[in-house]
Design a protein around this motif. Structure first.
Motif, PDB file in Angstrom:
ATOM      1  N   LEU A  22       0.837  -1.201   0.000  1.00  0.00           N
ATOM      2  CA  LEU A  22       0.000   0.000   0.000  1.00  0.00           C
ATOM      3  C   LEU A  22       0.871   1.250   0.000  1.00  0.00           C
ATOM      4  O   LEU A  22       0.597   2.213  -0.718  1.00  0.00           O
ATOM      5  N   ALA A  23       1.945   1.233   0.779  1.00  0.00           N
ATOM      6  CA  ALA A  23       2.875   2.374   0.788  1.00  0.00           C
ATOM      7  C   ALA A  23       3.475   2.593  -0.594  1.00  0.00           C
ATOM      8  O   ALA A  23       3.606   3.738  -1.052  1.00  0.00           O
ATOM      9  N   LEU A  24       3.817   1.517  -1.277  1.00  0.00           N
ATOM     10  CA  LEU A  24       4.352   1.630  -2.635  1.00  0.00           C
ATOM     11  C   LEU A  24       3.309   2.216  -3.586  1.00  0.00           C
ATOM     12  O   LEU A  24       3.631   3.063  -4.428  1.00  0.00           O
ATOM     13  N   ALA A  25       2.053   1.795  -3.444  1.00  0.00           N
ATOM     14  CA  ALA A  25       0.972   2.344  -4.278  1.00  0.00           C
ATOM     15  C   ALA A  25       0.788   3.836  -4.023  1.00  0.00           C
ATOM     16  O   ALA A  25       0.547   4.610  -4.956  1.00  0.00           O
ATOM     17  N   ILE A  26       0.937   4.248  -2.773  1.00  0.00           N
ATOM     18  CA  ILE A  26       0.807   5.667  -2.442  1.00  0.00           C
ATOM     19  C   ILE A  26       1.955   6.469  -3.049  1.00  0.00           C
ATOM     20  O   ILE A  26       1.747   7.539  -3.622  1.00  0.00           O
ATOM     21  N   VAL A  27       3.177   5.950  -2.970  1.00  0.00           N
ATOM     22  CA  VAL A  27       4.321   6.635  -3.573  1.00  0.00           C
ATOM     23  C   VAL A  27       4.136   6.755  -5.084  1.00  0.00           C
ATOM     24  O   VAL A  27       4.388   7.818  -5.672  1.00  0.00           O
ATOM     25  N   ALA A  28       3.676   5.697  -5.721  1.00  0.00           N
ATOM     26  CA  ALA A  28       3.438   5.739  -7.170  1.00  0.00           C
ATOM     27  C   ALA A  28       2.373   6.785  -7.508  1.00  0.00           C
ATOM     28  O   ALA A  28       2.486   7.507  -8.509  1.00  0.00           O
ATOM     29  N   PHE A  33       0.166  12.535  -9.057  1.00  0.00           N
ATOM     30  CA  PHE A  33      -0.651  13.658  -8.595  1.00  0.00           C
ATOM     31  C   PHE A  33       0.106  14.672  -7.745  1.00  0.00           C
ATOM     32  O   PHE A  33      -0.402  15.764  -7.495  1.00  0.00           O
ATOM     33  N   GLY A  34       1.270  14.312  -7.251  1.00  0.00           N
ATOM     34  CA  GLY A  34       2.018  15.181  -6.352  1.00  0.00           C
ATOM     35  C   GLY A  34       1.711  14.851  -4.901  1.00  0.00           C
ATOM     36  O   GLY A  34       0.590  14.471  -4.550  1.00  0.00           O
ATOM     37  N   GLN A  35       2.719  14.985  -4.069  1.00  0.00           N
ATOM     38  CA  GLN A  35       2.583  14.626  -2.657  1.00  0.00           C
ATOM     39  C   GLN A  35       1.514  15.439  -1.932  1.00  0.00           C
ATOM     40  O   GLN A  35       0.723  14.871  -1.172  1.00  0.00           O
ATOM     41  N   PRO A  36       1.421  16.757  -2.137  1.00  0.00           N
ATOM     42  CA  PRO A  36       0.391  17.509  -1.413  1.00  0.00           C
ATOM     43  C   PRO A  36      -1.030  17.039  -1.726  1.00  0.00           C
ATOM     44  O   PRO A  36      -1.846  16.879  -0.821  1.00  0.00           O
ATOM     45  N   LYS A  37      -1.326  16.793  -2.986  1.00  0.00           N
ATOM     46  CA  LYS A  37      -2.673  16.360  -3.356  1.00  0.00           C
ATOM     47  C   LYS A  37      -2.992  14.984  -2.771  1.00  0.00           C
ATOM     48  O   LYS A  37      -4.098  14.746  -2.293  1.00  0.00           O
ATOM     49  N   VAL A  38      -2.018  14.084  -2.783  1.00  0.00           N
ATOM     50  CA  VAL A  38      -2.239  12.758  -2.206  1.00  0.00           C
ATOM     51  C   VAL A  38      -2.454  12.887  -0.698  1.00  0.00           C
ATOM     52  O   VAL A  38      -3.360  12.268  -0.140  1.00  0.00           O
ATOM     53  N   ALA A  53      -7.606  -4.434   4.225  1.00  0.00           N
ATOM     54  CA  ALA A  53      -7.297  -3.019   4.046  1.00  0.00           C
ATOM     55  C   ALA A  53      -8.503  -2.365   3.407  1.00  0.00           C
ATOM     56  O   ALA A  53      -9.270  -3.023   2.696  1.00  0.00           O
ATOM     57  N   VAL A  54      -8.676  -1.085   3.655  1.00  0.00           N
ATOM     58  CA  VAL A  54      -9.715  -0.315   2.982  1.00  0.00           C
ATOM     59  C   VAL A  54      -9.082   0.947   2.412  1.00  0.00           C
ATOM     60  O   VAL A  54      -8.156   1.518   2.990  1.00  0.00           O
ATOM     61  N   ILE A  55      -9.581   1.340   1.251  1.00  0.00           N
ATOM     62  CA  ILE A  55      -9.126   2.559   0.587  1.00  0.00           C
ATOM     63  C   ILE A  55     -10.355   3.338   0.163  1.00  0.00           C
ATOM     64  O   ILE A  55     -11.250   2.791  -0.492  1.00  0.00           O
ATOM     65  N   ASP A  56     -10.405   4.617   0.523  1.00  0.00           N
ATOM     66  CA  ASP A  56     -11.486   5.495   0.098  1.00  0.00           C
ATOM     67  C   ASP A  56     -11.250   5.823  -1.377  1.00  0.00           C
ATOM     68  O   ASP A  56     -10.208   6.377  -1.741  1.00  0.00           O
ATOM     69  N   VAL A  57     -12.209   5.473  -2.217  1.00  0.00           N
ATOM     70  CA  VAL A  57     -12.064   5.696  -3.657  1.00  0.00           C
ATOM     71  C   VAL A  57     -13.032   6.774  -4.158  1.00  0.00           C
ATOM     72  O   VAL A  57     -13.382   6.807  -5.334  1.00  0.00           O
ATOM     73  N   SER A  58     -13.437   7.669  -3.258  1.00  0.00           N
ATOM     74  CA  SER A  58     -14.371   8.726  -3.644  1.00  0.00           C
ATOM     75  C   SER A  58     -13.685   9.858  -4.406  1.00  0.00           C
ATOM     76  O   SER A  58     -14.357  10.723  -4.964  1.00  0.00           O
ATOM     77  N   THR A  59     -12.353   9.847  -4.432  1.00  0.00           N
ATOM     78  CA  THR A  59     -11.598  10.848  -5.190  1.00  0.00           C
ATOM     79  C   THR A  59     -10.784  10.148  -6.275  1.00  0.00           C
ATOM     80  O   THR A  59     -10.545   8.943  -6.215  1.00  0.00           O
ATOM     81  N   GLU A  60     -10.345  10.937  -7.230  1.00  0.00           N
ATOM     82  CA  GLU A  60      -9.493  10.412  -8.296  1.00  0.00           C
ATOM     83  C   GLU A  60      -8.194   9.841  -7.718  1.00  0.00           C
ATOM     84  O   GLU A  60      -7.698   8.806  -8.161  1.00  0.00           O
ATOM     85  N   VAL A  61      -7.671  10.494  -6.706  1.00  0.00           N
ATOM     86  CA  VAL A  61      -6.446  10.029  -6.052  1.00  0.00           C
ATOM     87  C   VAL A  61      -6.676   8.674  -5.390  1.00  0.00           C
ATOM     88  O   VAL A  61      -5.886   7.739  -5.553  1.00  0.00           O
TER      89      VAL A  61
END
Length: 102
Positions: A22-28, A33-38, A53-61
């Motif tokens: 998950l950390a790798l997916a976030i870095v990718a 999108f850039g670190q601030p937007k993520v 694990a759960v991921i909020d998918v309500s945003t493009e990020v």
């Protein structure tokens, strides 16, 4: 429509592997999108008690993080070793509440 993806893994899967991928997916996703937007847009939780694990998918990020994470887990584990379901936020809270976050 549910805006949270819940990932459930086989019981023999440890949380550390899930967190690392998950950390790798976030870095990718930060590369796209850039670190601030993520940092502003991402929401996720990894259970310490169950291989979930759960991921909020309500945003493009969030959608992007979930897509990359799914791809990484398919490559690492194979498609039959986990499931992905869109669930409502109450189900997501149950996973996060296990960690005392919900």
């Amino acid at each position: 429509m549910p805006t949270v993806c819940r990932f459930k893994f086989s019981e023999d899967r440890d949380g550390e592997t899930i967190e690392q991928q998950l950390a790798l997916a976030i870095v990718a996703t930060e590369c796209t999108f850039g670190q601030p937007k993520v940092r502003i847009s991402a929401a996720y939780c990894v259970s310490r008690d169950k291989p979930q694990a759960v991921i909020d998918v309500s945003t493009e990020v969030g959608e992007h993080i979930a897509q990359v994470f799914t791809g990484l887990m398919i490559r690492q584990l194979g498609e039959e070793k986990f499931t992905v379901d869109r669930v409502d936020s109450n189900e997501a809270r149950k996973v996060c509440a296990i960690n005392g976050e919900g």
